[in-house]
Design an enzyme around this catalytic site. Structure first.
Site, PDB file in Angstrom:
ATOM      1  N   GLU A   9       5.231   5.859  11.374  1.00  0.00           N
ATOM      2  CA  GLU A   9       3.872   5.840  10.826  1.00  0.00           C
ATOM      3  C   GLU A   9       2.836   5.182  11.724  1.00  0.00           C
ATOM      4  O   GLU A   9       2.159   4.248  11.325  1.00  0.00           O
ATOM      5  CB  GLU A   9       3.885   5.121   9.468  1.00  0.00           C
ATOM      6  CG  GLU A   9       4.722   5.850   8.443  1.00  0.00           C
ATOM      7  CD  GLU A   9       4.706   5.157   7.089  1.00  0.00           C
ATOM      8  OE1 GLU A   9       4.378   5.842   6.116  1.00  0.00           O
ATOM      9  OE2 GLU A   9       5.020   3.965   7.012  1.00  0.00           O
TER      10      GLU A   9
HETATM   11  C1  TNX Z   1       7.603   4.948   4.064  1.00  0.00           C
HETATM   12  S1  TNX Z   1      10.203   5.148   5.558  1.00  0.00           S
HETATM   13  C2  TNX Z   1       7.854   3.943   4.976  1.00  0.00           C
HETATM   14  C3  TNX Z   1       7.957   2.554   4.511  1.00  0.00           C
HETATM   15  C4  TNX Z   1       7.556   2.403   3.081  1.00  0.00           C
HETATM   16  C5  TNX Z   1       8.155   3.520   2.250  1.00  0.00           C
HETATM   17  C6  TNX Z   1       7.856   3.407   0.793  1.00  0.00           C
HETATM   18  C7  TNX Z   1       9.384   4.654   6.619  1.00  0.00           C
HETATM   19  C8  TNX Z   1       9.980   4.797   7.897  1.00  0.00           C
HETATM   20  N1  TNX Z   1       8.188   4.152   6.302  1.00  0.00           N
HETATM   21  O1  TNX Z   1       7.204   1.709   5.333  1.00  0.00           O
HETATM   22  O2  TNX Z   1       7.989   1.170   2.618  1.00  0.00           O
HETATM   23  O3  TNX Z   1       7.679   4.750   2.714  1.00  0.00           O
HETATM   24  O4  TNX Z   1       8.559   4.373   0.047  1.00  0.00           O
END
Ligand code: TNX
Length: 491
Positions: free
Chosen positions: A313
């Site tokens: 992200e």
């Molecule tokens: C996505 S999974 C994220 C997390 C969050 C999660 C909540 C991922 C690699 N990143 O930072 O906690 O969704 O469901």
């Protein structure tokens, strides 16, 4: 035919109010073994057993002693019934497989201590949870090898902290279900949880921060080393994650120089939304020595071959270059990196593992380059999502109806030939207590264990619910505040 007659007799006699001894009942084993052969009858165990350990298997030996002592069975040389743990040369059983025979005696055999440890867990599941005057262990021959080497539970201790005492309980519970990887998400925007001696402000500042309503805190290196040893004695490798180069607000709040000079938001953060923070890619002389020094201390604590460096992200023109460089740092330290799926855009050695988290992420190119996959597709494996539609305080972004037990169980890792296994993720934006963690983890983690261990041919949700349903008293004995799932008859 024999079973049919026995079953028929059982029905007839049960109708007469009599108890029928030794009627084959389905064995409540989770994860269900690869091969189970029932035989008539049962072995009676009472008070004393003779225990023979043939070979060096410290973890299995400790586990069998703990089992016998919980059931008030004394170990007495010369007792009529013998339990034998034997290390054998059995390449077919691999690193974790085992055989278990219950006849006039009990024989557990495997090629490794880990295999024997799992044989003991299966024996434990064949015995009752409570101590009694005597026990009837069904006559059975089991030979069992896990489908996947990576059977993981990841917990986010960064958004909201989980105390060491809880993690130890979690390890005990994981081991019972033959899970073998505990991935600790140790850093994120909202908190930093691992003592780094060279950079004390990481825990002074980042350790005091948490998501709103969550718990702050951090682990000392001594505590983590102790936890690693505790896990190892139970067949579990702890895989640490330092999430880079995004999800780094806690690092930046501690050491402002890690951010680009025009960044004005340098405070700790307790919101839920992410995707705003990053290490400054145009300051390589600042960020890479920092990352290297942190990871140097991380590898000194965690012997895991794999070190997770995050990579999720974030949008930045320097992103791919960063991931390449950070994975190289891990490699220089003698380990191999894991990165979230997005890291597949980087130039990486094929040994680097990718962790898949979006159901439909286009991973084929990365697989063609030789990367292996850890499967955590969110609509099956994100257990911060609801146990049932509408459950309060759960994530909804991946599936608004949540990730119910049946959904978890339906995951088929075999559709990803590059998979090394599966891992369920408990993110903690909305999980702020031990009891809530329990509610999100259990019983879904038992389904994860079966998906990862049991061959597809032996997986059947109805039978799983019957076997798991019968295990409620075991979860109670563990003190788990599980979700009383109606599919298991627990409501
Ligand atoms: C996505 S999974 C994220 C997390 C969050 C999660 C909540 C991922 C690699 N990143 O930072 O906690 O969704 O469901």
């Amino acid at each position: 035919m024999k079973y049919f007659l026995a079953a028929l007799a059982a029905i007839v006699l049960a109708g007469c109010g009599q108890i029928v001894p030794n009627t084959p009942q389905p064995l409540s084993l989770v994860p269900y073994p690869q091969n189970v052969q029932r035989h008539d009858g049962a072995l009676a165990l009472a008070k004393s057993v003779n225990l023979v350990v043939d070979g060096d298997a410290p973890n299995a030996t400790r586990a069998v002693h703990a089992l016998l002592s919980r059931l008030d069975l004394n170990v007495t040389a010369g007792a009529a019934t013998q339990i034998t743990l034997r290390l054998i040369d059995a390449p077919k059983l691999g690193a974790e497989g085992y055989r278990l025979t219950v006849g006039d005696n009990v024989v557990l055999s495997a090629g490794t201590d880990a295999g024997l440890f799992y044989a003991v867990q299966t024996l434990r599941q064949l015995l009752p949870v409570q101590s009694a005057d005597s026990y009837a262990v069904p006559h059975v021959t089991i030979s069992d090898v896990p489908s996947y080497a990576w059977r993981g539970s990841s917990v986010d201790v960064a958004r909201s902290f989980l105390p060491i005492a809880y993690l130890k309980k979690h390890i005990d519970r994981m081991a019972f279900f033959k899970l073998n990887r505990l991935h600790l998400h140790l850093s994120d925007d909202q908190g930093w949880r691992i003592q780094i001696k060279k950079y004390p402000k990481l825990t002074e500042i980042g350790g005091a921060s948490a998501v709103e309503g969550g718990r702050s805190g951090y682990y000392t290196q001594a505590q983590l080393k102790d936890l690693v040893a505790y896990a190892k004695a139970r067949g579990i490798v702890i895989v640490p994650e330092i999430d880079l180069p995004g999800h780094t607000q806690a690092m930046i709040a501690a050491y402002n120089k890690l951010a680009c000079d025009d960044v004005t938001n340098l405070d700790t953060y307790s919101g839920i939304e992410v995707g705003f923070s990053k290490l400054c890619m145009t300051k390589p002389d600042v960020i890479y020595p920092f990352v290297r020094n942190v990871l140097k201390e991380v590898v000194a604590i965690f012997p895991s071959k794999y070190i997770h460096i995050g990579g999720d992200e974030i949008k930045d023109p320097g992103y791919a270059g960063f991931v390449t460089k950070a994975a190289q740092i891990v490699d220089d330290l003698g380990r191999t990196a894991i990165v979230w799926e997005e890291g597949s855009v980087a130039d990486l050695s094929p040994d680097v593992r990718l962790q898949l988290w979006n159901d439909d992420y286009a991973i084929a190119d990365a697989v063609n380059k030789g990367h292996q996959l850890i499967l955590s597709p969110c609509s099956y494996m994100y257990i911060d999502h609801a146990n049932y539609p509408g459950q309060p305080h759960t994530a909804t972004w991946c599936d608004k109806d949540g990730v119910p037990l049946a959904r978890v169980y339906s995951f088929n890792p075999q559709s990803f030939p590059a998979a090394v296994g599966v891992e369920a993720a408990l993110w903690s934006e909305r999980v702020h207590t031990n009891a809530t963690a329990d509610n999100r983890l259990w019983p879904r983690l038992a389904a994860v264990a079966e998906v990862a261990w049991t061959p597809k041919s032996e997986r059947d949700y109805t039978r799983f619910t019957e076997r798991m349903g019968a295990m409620r008293a075991r979860l109670d004995a563990f003190g788990i505040h599980y979700y009383p799932d109606p599919d298991l008859g627990w409501q």
